[in-house]
Enzyme design. Structure first.
Site, PDB file in Angstrom:
ATOM      1  N   SER A 174     -22.217  -0.657 115.130  1.00  7.07           N
ATOM      2  CA  SER A 174     -23.378  -1.121 114.381  1.00  7.07           C
ATOM      3  C   SER A 174     -24.306  -1.896 115.322  1.00  7.07           C
ATOM      4  CB  SER A 174     -22.924  -1.970 113.193  1.00  7.07           C
ATOM      5  OG  SER A 174     -23.994  -2.217 112.314  1.00  7.07           O
ATOM      6  N   HIS A 234     -21.002   4.122 107.235  1.00  6.90           N
ATOM      7  CA  HIS A 234     -21.047   3.094 108.274  1.00  6.90           C
ATOM      8  C   HIS A 234     -19.658   2.553 108.601  1.00  6.90           C
ATOM      9  CE1 HIS A 234     -23.544   0.558 110.767  1.00  6.90           C
ATOM     10  NE2 HIS A 234     -22.924  -0.527 110.362  1.00  6.90           N
TER      11      HIS A 234
END
Length: 725
Positions: free
Chosen positions: A566, A684
């Site tokens: 991320s 994610h």
């Protein structure tokens, strides 16, 4: 309770030179370049791979499939993948259960339980923290979806603990609908589904009213209320009354909120008040609203007031965490009878530690403090008198405070070498006892030592670094080393037990975790120095940590692997383009790499308050200076890099990884592989099924082992001592 969420071996792994011998294409598929130029404040920026942003375009899908095939042709042929898969499966599938999100309501304890080989955690009601066998499964996503693609985003019980609202999402999207369950029967209430309460962009939550007949919740635009481009924004607060259609839910608050508002809701212990803490995107600005017995909402603080947390006490007060003239934080007490900020008094002034949060018990306040990575819990009475610390190990993470009755609390503690466990603290005698909610370790870490040191960054700032190694490890510069970091969004990287770090150490490796600027390890100043136009400090901090590992003979560049995800994926992209000679292998997961186009995506707009915007000339200059895809240099000697992405990622658009891979493949002058692992069924990271996570880690660690030329030796089986005759 909001779930936050947040991420071997074979007898022989091939060294880099052997990769070309693997069957399958030795070169990545060609990527077309198109003449596209964007102009920002008079600066022309070429973007030849902009066409890869069109996820649904047939050519992009074809390119993506070809890259995946190239990646699989390399990774699948590495010898020893099956023994590696076996070991990683043993570690991640360790059957000792893990417990999270412990929550108390009406004397009932709720918990999220992760029990491999189940693909997803489930929600349970605990009979006792001392006897988990008395638990009752309330909601198992695997029953709803046997394929394992449905997960729990968050849950919230009524004050009496008799009903429970649960948000469920699918395929890693984090787009969650809320259902209401009867706790006694474990059955959902009929026709009680509220859509799109949670999102991967602004998150979501809810707060029940006093009698459990309804709740305030975060509502995203529905149907044609707004254009398609706006439906992940303009989050507002509505009220849902049980037994009525959700179409009849009433507006409460939020029409004047920023487009990128994100709200968290809390109910006071007596149910008379609701607090709404509203964030302005991801940058750390908050404003607070209060709903009182008169049925009206009142704004208590504005963004400029720098109040970032609130919790209701049991004494008719609201406790606030403020960073106004106190970058490490101070605690304010605000009487609910006079809920204006000028009536607040300082209960706990700023100290040496950074205050992260607090938990009000009956007659005292438990304060969670950051110490540059490790954390601790301090206790004060309701007049601010210091009552000492909760006894915990020195280099560990402590949090998750939950009422255990009166002034007693349950809390979670974990370290680099001990898995997470829940403990009970007795206010009467100050004793800590371990509960049965404790996970055992899947491997022996007793011979691992943790070295806490500091690297010196480019501007002289001291950057904390935790180094894990086996006792007796020689500092001869030959140890394979794995370094990770994050550095952003006010998120502190605290000690945590990582079974795959144990796998690395099992092989004689060194594992290191950097506490970079951009986090909140030392308060808001530490965060601010790693955000917006000062983001380059984060990359300098990480490079300083890598350099320390080399200078102090832990390793050498070709033996140093780095990984992050991320915002940590952005970190990987930035440091590998700025210092390609410093690393032997890179794993960059679900990262941002085109910082000029990021804010065009839904979640990228929430990131503007953290990263900055190309619309601002100075912020544009800073973004362009480090944007990974724009700083790849033709002919540079890049190390091997594995990029990962999830097709359903609501936080980072997968186009970032596609563009970065295409640019690096075209630019590098080495034969080191630049690979894309694009998963079609995940997002994610939140909600990823266990088996999918295992497969990703097999790819990541087999890649790292092979690139560093490390031989994997399966751990010796323990032989039982012979029984006496």
């Amino acid at each position: 309770m909001k779930l936050r969420t947040a991420m071997a071996a074979a007898a022989l792994m091939l060294p880099l030179a052997s990769l070309a011998a693997a069957k399958g294409p030795s070169k990545p598929p060609a990527t077309e370049k198109k003449d596209v130029v964007d102009t920002y404040h008079g600066t022309e920026v070429k973007d030849p791979y902009q066409w890869l942003e069109a996820t649904d375009d047939a050519k992009v899908k074809q390119w993506n499939d070809a890259q995946n095939a190239h990646t699989r042709a390399i990774l699948d042929k590495l010898p020893g993948r099956e023994p590696l898969r076996q070991r990683i499966s043993e570690l991640l599938g360790w059957k000792s259960p893990g417990y999270g999100a412990l929550t108390e309501a009406g004397g009932t304890l709720f918990v999220i339980k992760f029990q491999p080989p189940r693909q997803q955690p489930y929600l349970a009601v605990l009979g006792s923290v001392e006897d988990p066998s008395k638990e009752r499964v309330l909601l198992d996503p695997m029953v709803l979806d046997p394929k394992g693609h449905t997960t729990i985003d968050f849950f919230e019980p009524t004050l009496d603990g008799k009903k429970l609202a649960v948000s469920l999402s699918k395929n890693g999207t984090e787009s969650g609908d809320v259902s209401v369950y009867d706790v006694a029967t474990g059955k959902p209430l009929p026709n009680e589904v509220v859509p799109r309460v949670n999102g991967g962009t602004a998150g979501g939550g809810l707060a029940w009213n006093a009698d459990g007949t309804g709740f305030f919740y975060t509502r995203y635009p529905r149907g044609e209320e707004r254009p398609a481009a706006d439906r992940d924004f303009f989050q507002q607060i509505y009220f849902h009354k049980l037994g009525t259609p959700t179409e009849q839910d009433t507006y409460a608050l939020g029409k004047d909120f920023p487009r990128i508002a994100m709200s968290e809701l809390e109910t006071s212990p007596d149910g008379k008040y609701i607090a709404a803490m509203v964030a302005n995107g991801d940058g750390g600005e908050f404003m607070l609203y209060l709903h009182g017995p008169d049925g009206k909402w009142t704004q208590v603080t504005k963004f400029a007031d720098k109040v970032i947390r609130s919790r209701f006490g049991h004494d008719g007060a609201l406790y606030l965490l403020s960073r106004q003239d106190a970058p490490r934080g101070k605690v304010l007490r605000l009487p609910l009878a006079t809920p204006t900020l000028d009536k607040a008094t300082v209960l706990v002034p700023e100290g040496e530690a950074s205050i992260q949060g607090f938990f009000p018990a009956k007659t005292r306040l438990y304060i969670n403090e950051q110490l540059g990575g490790p954390s601790q819990v301090r206790i004060v009475d309701l007049k601010g008198k210091d009552l000492g610390l909760v006894p915990t190990p020195p280099v560990s993470s402590t949090g998750g405070l939950v009422s255990a009755g009166g002034d007693d609390v349950y809390f979670s503690n974990v370290s680099f070498v001990q898995p997470q466990a829940w403990y009970r603290f007795s206010a009467k005698d100050g004793q800590v006892t371990k509960t049965a909610l404790a996970r055992t370790a899947p491997l022996d870490m007793s011979d691992v030592e943790v070295v806490r040191t500091e690297a010196t960054s480019k501007d002289g700032t001291k950057v904390p670094l935790s180094i894990l190694k086996k006792k007796g490890t020689k500092l001869d510069g030959k140890n394979p080393t794995l370094l990770t970091g994050y550095g952003g969004f006010n998120i502190s990287i605290s000690p945590g037990f990582n079974a795959l770090a144990g796998l690395w150490l099992e092989q004689g490796g060194v594992y290191a975790v950097a506490n970079l600027r951009g986090g909140s390890e030392f308060g808001e100043k530490w965060h601010a120095e790693g955000s917006l136009t000062k983001k380059q400090n984060v990359f300098d901090d990480f490079y300083a940590c890598a350099k320390l590992l080399v200078d102090q003979k832990y390793t050498q560049p070709r033996k140093l692997a780095i990984q992050g995800g991320s915002n940590g994926g952005l970190l990987m992209g930035a440091v590998v383009t700025q210092h390609p000679e410093a690393y032997g292998a890179v794993v960059a997961r679900v990262g941002l790499y085109d910082m000029l186009r990021s804010e065009r995506t839904s979640n990228g707009q929430f990131n503007v308050t953290e990263y900055g915007s190309v619309k601002d000339p100075e912020q544009f200059k800073a973004l362009l200076a480090y944007s990974p895809v724009h700083n790849v240099k033709d002919g540079a000697k890049y190390p091997s890099v594995l990029f990962t992405s999830g097709a359903n990622d609501p936080r980072v658009d997968p186009f970032h990884s596609r563009k970065m891979v295409a640019r690096m493949q075209a630019a590098t002058s080495t034969k080191n592989p630049i690979l894309l692992r694009a998963d079609a069924e995940t997002g994610h990271g939140a909600g990823t099924p266990l088996n999918a996570r295992i497969e990703e880690e097999v790819d990541a660690y087999s890649f790292i082992f092979s690139q560093l030329g490390v031989k994997y030796l399966p751990p010796a089986k323990k032989v039982a001592a012979p029984k006496p005759q």
